[in-house]
Design a protein around this motif. Sequence first.
Motif, PDB file in Angstrom:
ATOM      1  N   ARG A 112      12.084  -7.869  -9.925  1.00 37.29           N
ATOM      2  CA  ARG A 112      11.538  -7.563  -8.872  1.00 37.29           C
ATOM      3  C   ARG A 112      11.324  -6.284  -8.381  1.00 37.29           C
ATOM      4  O   ARG A 112      12.466  -5.745  -8.473  1.00 37.29           O
ATOM      5  CB  ARG A 112      11.912  -8.559  -7.439  1.00 37.29           C
ATOM      6  N   TYR A 113      10.200  -5.954  -7.815  1.00 33.76           N
ATOM      7  CA  TYR A 113       9.993  -4.748  -7.305  1.00 33.76           C
ATOM      8  C   TYR A 113       9.481  -4.686  -5.681  1.00 33.76           C
ATOM      9  O   TYR A 113       8.635  -5.433  -5.626  1.00 33.76           O
ATOM     10  CB  TYR A 113       8.969  -3.901  -8.012  1.00 33.76           C
ATOM     11  N   ARG A 114      10.022  -3.744  -5.150  1.00 32.25           N
ATOM     12  CA  ARG A 114       9.140  -3.571  -3.817  1.00 32.25           C
ATOM     13  C   ARG A 114       8.783  -1.921  -3.671  1.00 32.25           C
ATOM     14  O   ARG A 114       9.324  -0.998  -4.032  1.00 32.25           O
ATOM     15  CB  ARG A 114      10.325  -3.802  -2.494  1.00 32.25           C
ATOM     16  N   TYR A 115       7.617  -1.693  -3.160  1.00 35.79           N
ATOM     17  CA  TYR A 115       6.950  -0.448  -2.973  1.00 35.79           C
ATOM     18  C   TYR A 115       6.589  -0.569  -1.477  1.00 35.79           C
ATOM     19  O   TYR A 115       6.062  -1.207  -0.761  1.00 35.79           O
ATOM     20  CB  TYR A 115       5.548  -0.401  -3.521  1.00 35.79           C
ATOM     21  N   LEU A 116       7.240   0.578  -0.726  1.00 36.02           N
ATOM     22  CA  LEU A 116       7.160   0.894   0.565  1.00 36.02           C
ATOM     23  C   LEU A 116       6.164   2.292   0.863  1.00 36.02           C
ATOM     24  O   LEU A 116       6.415   3.032   0.115  1.00 36.02           O
ATOM     25  CB  LEU A 116       8.447   1.267   1.275  1.00 36.02           C
ATOM     26  N   LEU A 117       5.150   1.890   1.704  1.00 37.37           N
ATOM     27  CA  LEU A 117       4.084   2.819   1.909  1.00 37.37           C
ATOM     28  C   LEU A 117       3.859   2.862   3.405  1.00 37.37           C
ATOM     29  O   LEU A 117       3.886   2.096   3.888  1.00 37.37           O
ATOM     30  CB  LEU A 117       2.659   2.107   1.262  1.00 37.37           C
ATOM     31  N   LEU A 118       3.970   4.264   3.805  1.00 33.85           N
ATOM     32  CA  LEU A 118       3.748   4.432   5.058  1.00 33.85           C
ATOM     33  C   LEU A 118       2.229   5.129   5.279  1.00 33.85           C
ATOM     34  O   LEU A 118       1.858   5.864   4.180  1.00 33.85           O
ATOM     35  CB  LEU A 118       4.776   5.647   5.681  1.00 33.85           C
ATOM     36  N   VAL A 119       1.592   4.695   6.366  1.00 31.90           N
ATOM     37  CA  VAL A 119       0.187   5.353   6.588  1.00 31.90           C
ATOM     38  C   VAL A 119       0.002   6.129   7.728  1.00 31.90           C
ATOM     39  O   VAL A 119       0.649   5.762   8.756  1.00 31.90           O
ATOM     40  CB  VAL A 119      -0.509   4.157   6.642  1.00 31.90           C
ATOM     41  N   GLY A 120      -0.595   7.267   7.690  1.00 30.58           N
ATOM     42  CA  GLY A 120      -0.452   8.081   8.829  1.00 30.58           C
ATOM     43  C   GLY A 120      -1.236   9.420   8.326  1.00 30.58           C
ATOM     44  O   GLY A 120      -1.272   9.640   7.317  1.00 30.58           O
ATOM     45  N   ALA A 121      -1.586  10.218   9.668  1.00 28.74           N
ATOM     46  CA  ALA A 121      -2.221  11.401   9.092  1.00 28.74           C
ATOM     47  C   ALA A 121      -1.456  12.563   8.728  1.00 28.74           C
ATOM     48  O   ALA A 121      -1.891  13.229   7.818  1.00 28.74           O
ATOM     49  CB  ALA A 121      -2.451  11.969  10.476  1.00 28.74           C
ATOM     50  N   ALA A 122      -0.048  12.601   8.812  1.00 28.86           N
ATOM     51  CA  ALA A 122       0.753  13.530   8.103  1.00 28.86           C
ATOM     52  C   ALA A 122       1.706  12.813   7.137  1.00 28.86           C
ATOM     53  O   ALA A 122       2.175  11.638   7.367  1.00 28.86           O
ATOM     54  CB  ALA A 122       1.511  14.339   8.950  1.00 28.86           C
ATOM     55  N   PRO A 123       1.980  13.421   5.934  1.00 32.79           N
ATOM     56  CA  PRO A 123       3.112  12.828   4.860  1.00 32.79           C
ATOM     57  C   PRO A 123       4.433  12.542   5.703  1.00 32.79           C
ATOM     58  O   PRO A 123       4.621  13.421   6.676  1.00 32.79           O
ATOM     59  CB  PRO A 123       3.195  13.657   3.844  1.00 32.79           C
ATOM     60  N   PRO A 124       5.361  11.594   5.378  1.00 31.38           N
ATOM     61  CA  PRO A 124       6.378  11.484   5.904  1.00 31.38           C
ATOM     62  C   PRO A 124       7.579  12.470   5.531  1.00 31.38           C
ATOM     63  O   PRO A 124       8.453  12.154   4.571  1.00 31.38           O
ATOM     64  CB  PRO A 124       6.980   9.978   5.858  1.00 31.38           C
ATOM     65  N   ALA A 125       7.720  13.593   6.048  1.00 30.26           N
ATOM     66  CA  ALA A 125       8.583  14.477   5.393  1.00 30.26           C
ATOM     67  C   ALA A 125       9.964  14.052   5.554  1.00 30.26           C
ATOM     68  O   ALA A 125      10.815  14.575   4.414  1.00 30.26           O
ATOM     69  CB  ALA A 125       8.352  15.886   6.197  1.00 30.26           C
ATOM     70  N   PHE A 185       2.881  -0.562   4.966  1.00 23.63           N
ATOM     71  CA  PHE A 185       3.067  -1.819   4.075  1.00 23.63           C
ATOM     72  C   PHE A 185       4.314  -1.728   3.035  1.00 23.63           C
ATOM     73  O   PHE A 185       4.642  -0.985   2.724  1.00 23.63           O
ATOM     74  CB  PHE A 185       1.743  -1.987   3.488  1.00 23.63           C
ATOM     75  N   ALA A 186       4.652  -3.016   3.022  1.00 17.36           N
ATOM     76  CA  ALA A 186       5.608  -3.435   1.581  1.00 17.36           C
ATOM     77  C   ALA A 186       4.680  -4.205   0.733  1.00 17.36           C
ATOM     78  O   ALA A 186       4.146  -5.467   1.024  1.00 17.36           O
ATOM     79  CB  ALA A 186       6.861  -3.933   2.377  1.00 17.36           C
ATOM     80  N   PHE A 187       4.887  -3.758  -0.407  1.00 12.06           N
ATOM     81  CA  PHE A 187       4.033  -4.480  -1.427  1.00 12.06           C
ATOM     82  C   PHE A 187       5.158  -5.206  -2.536  1.00 12.06           C
ATOM     83  O   PHE A 187       6.247  -4.242  -3.235  1.00 12.06           O
ATOM     84  CB  PHE A 187       3.399  -3.685  -2.283  1.00 12.06           C
ATOM     85  N   ASP A 188       5.383  -6.248  -2.628  1.00  9.26           N
ATOM     86  CA  ASP A 188       6.324  -7.250  -3.306  1.00  9.26           C
ATOM     87  C   ASP A 188       5.799  -7.835  -4.631  1.00  9.26           C
ATOM     88  O   ASP A 188       4.805  -8.538  -4.593  1.00  9.26           O
ATOM     89  CB  ASP A 188       7.224  -8.089  -2.676  1.00  9.26           C
ATOM     90  N   PHE A 189       6.398  -7.530  -5.916  1.00  9.45           N
ATOM     91  CA  PHE A 189       6.141  -8.246  -7.096  1.00  9.45           C
ATOM     92  C   PHE A 189       7.217  -8.545  -7.835  1.00  9.45           C
ATOM     93  O   PHE A 189       8.147  -8.022  -7.927  1.00  9.45           O
ATOM     94  CB  PHE A 189       5.119  -7.237  -7.798  1.00  9.45           C
ATOM     95  N   GLU A 190       7.163  -9.940  -8.449  1.00  7.36           N
ATOM     96  CA  GLU A 190       8.197 -10.411  -9.029  1.00  7.36           C
ATOM     97  C   GLU A 190       7.497 -11.151 -10.415  1.00  7.36           C
ATOM     98  O   GLU A 190       6.500 -11.824 -10.270  1.00  7.36           O
ATOM     99  CB  GLU A 190       8.904 -11.566  -8.402  1.00  7.36           C
ATOM    100  N   ALA A 191       8.117 -10.928 -11.536  1.00  6.82           N
ATOM    101  CA  ALA A 191       7.465 -11.266 -13.024  1.00  6.82           C
ATOM    102  C   ALA A 191       8.514 -11.460 -13.950  1.00  6.82           C
ATOM    103  O   ALA A 191       9.595 -10.867 -13.797  1.00  6.82           O
ATOM    104  CB  ALA A 191       6.320 -10.269 -13.315  1.00  6.82           C
ATOM    105  N   ASP A 192       8.124 -12.225 -14.839  1.00 10.97           N
ATOM    106  CA  ASP A 192       9.210 -12.165 -16.030  1.00 10.97           C
ATOM    107  C   ASP A 192       9.282 -10.949 -16.719  1.00 10.97           C
ATOM    108  O   ASP A 192      10.366 -10.612 -17.194  1.00 10.97           O
ATOM    109  CB  ASP A 192       8.668 -13.209 -17.175  1.00 10.97           C
TER     110      ASP A 192
END
Length: 273
Positions: A112-125, A185-192
């Motif tokens: 299993r993997y999770r990807y955390l993505l923040l959305v906004g005008a400036a990068p999350p320094a 957003f959080a993106f979750d993926f599970e695979a063999d």
Amino acid sequence: MTEPQRWLLLVAYAGDRFHGWQSQPSGQTVQDHLERAIAAIAQHPVRVHCAGRTDAGVHALAQVVHFDTVVHRPASAWQRGVNAHLPPGIAVWHAQPVSRRFHARFGARARRYRYLLLVGAAPPAQWCGKVGWFHRPLDGEAMQRAAQYWVGTHDFSAFRAAQCQAKSPVRTVTAATVTAIPGGFAFDFEADGFLHHMVRNFVGTLVAIGKGYAPPEWAAELLTHRDRTRAAPTFMPDGLYFCGADYGAVPELPGGGRIIKVPHLAIDGEIAT
């Protein structure tokens, strides 16, 4: 001759500090550091095997590792003792003896993997290297619809890196979800199993759909074409976390065999586990 004992370790690491998991001549990978630290306690060379090899910049909360040794040490030596020889950014948080039949890589039924993505005008320094970032609003519903096309057994050639060494591009994805979290957003993926860059290519394609570049059905079309050049560019590794593996019902293993630990963003924006 003493029969070797197999040990299981659960390891967390900050991938932006190292050159990936797999051993390299530089000696600066997670595997290199971990093997040296274990060898310092065992007093002999050690080879470790993991559930999922990660690229440079990719983090892990529950990397499952095993190694064999003929020396007798308590579990505390393989946790606190090994940690004393590890650099900042790598930590063993669990150690236990396991059967010689256990194999961290080949025994895993799912990863299993999770990807955390923040959305906004400036990068999350303040979380540089720990989360992904995109500068425009994204349609979460469209991304979730698109991700469902990947659930099942498919040829994932469209999401496979050119340097991928896997013998087959066919994988079975058992879960693919997109969830709104505070600020992103959080993106979750599970695979063999996962192909090289497969999750980061998934995220890149979902972000393209979320920003309106293509409809959700594009995710299915890419499967049909099996052409990597048709999909979106590989997304940055910063927000990707290896969250563990599932070994089936094995009561003596942590979690009864399902070893999963995922990060989330708390309301104040801090990354928690």
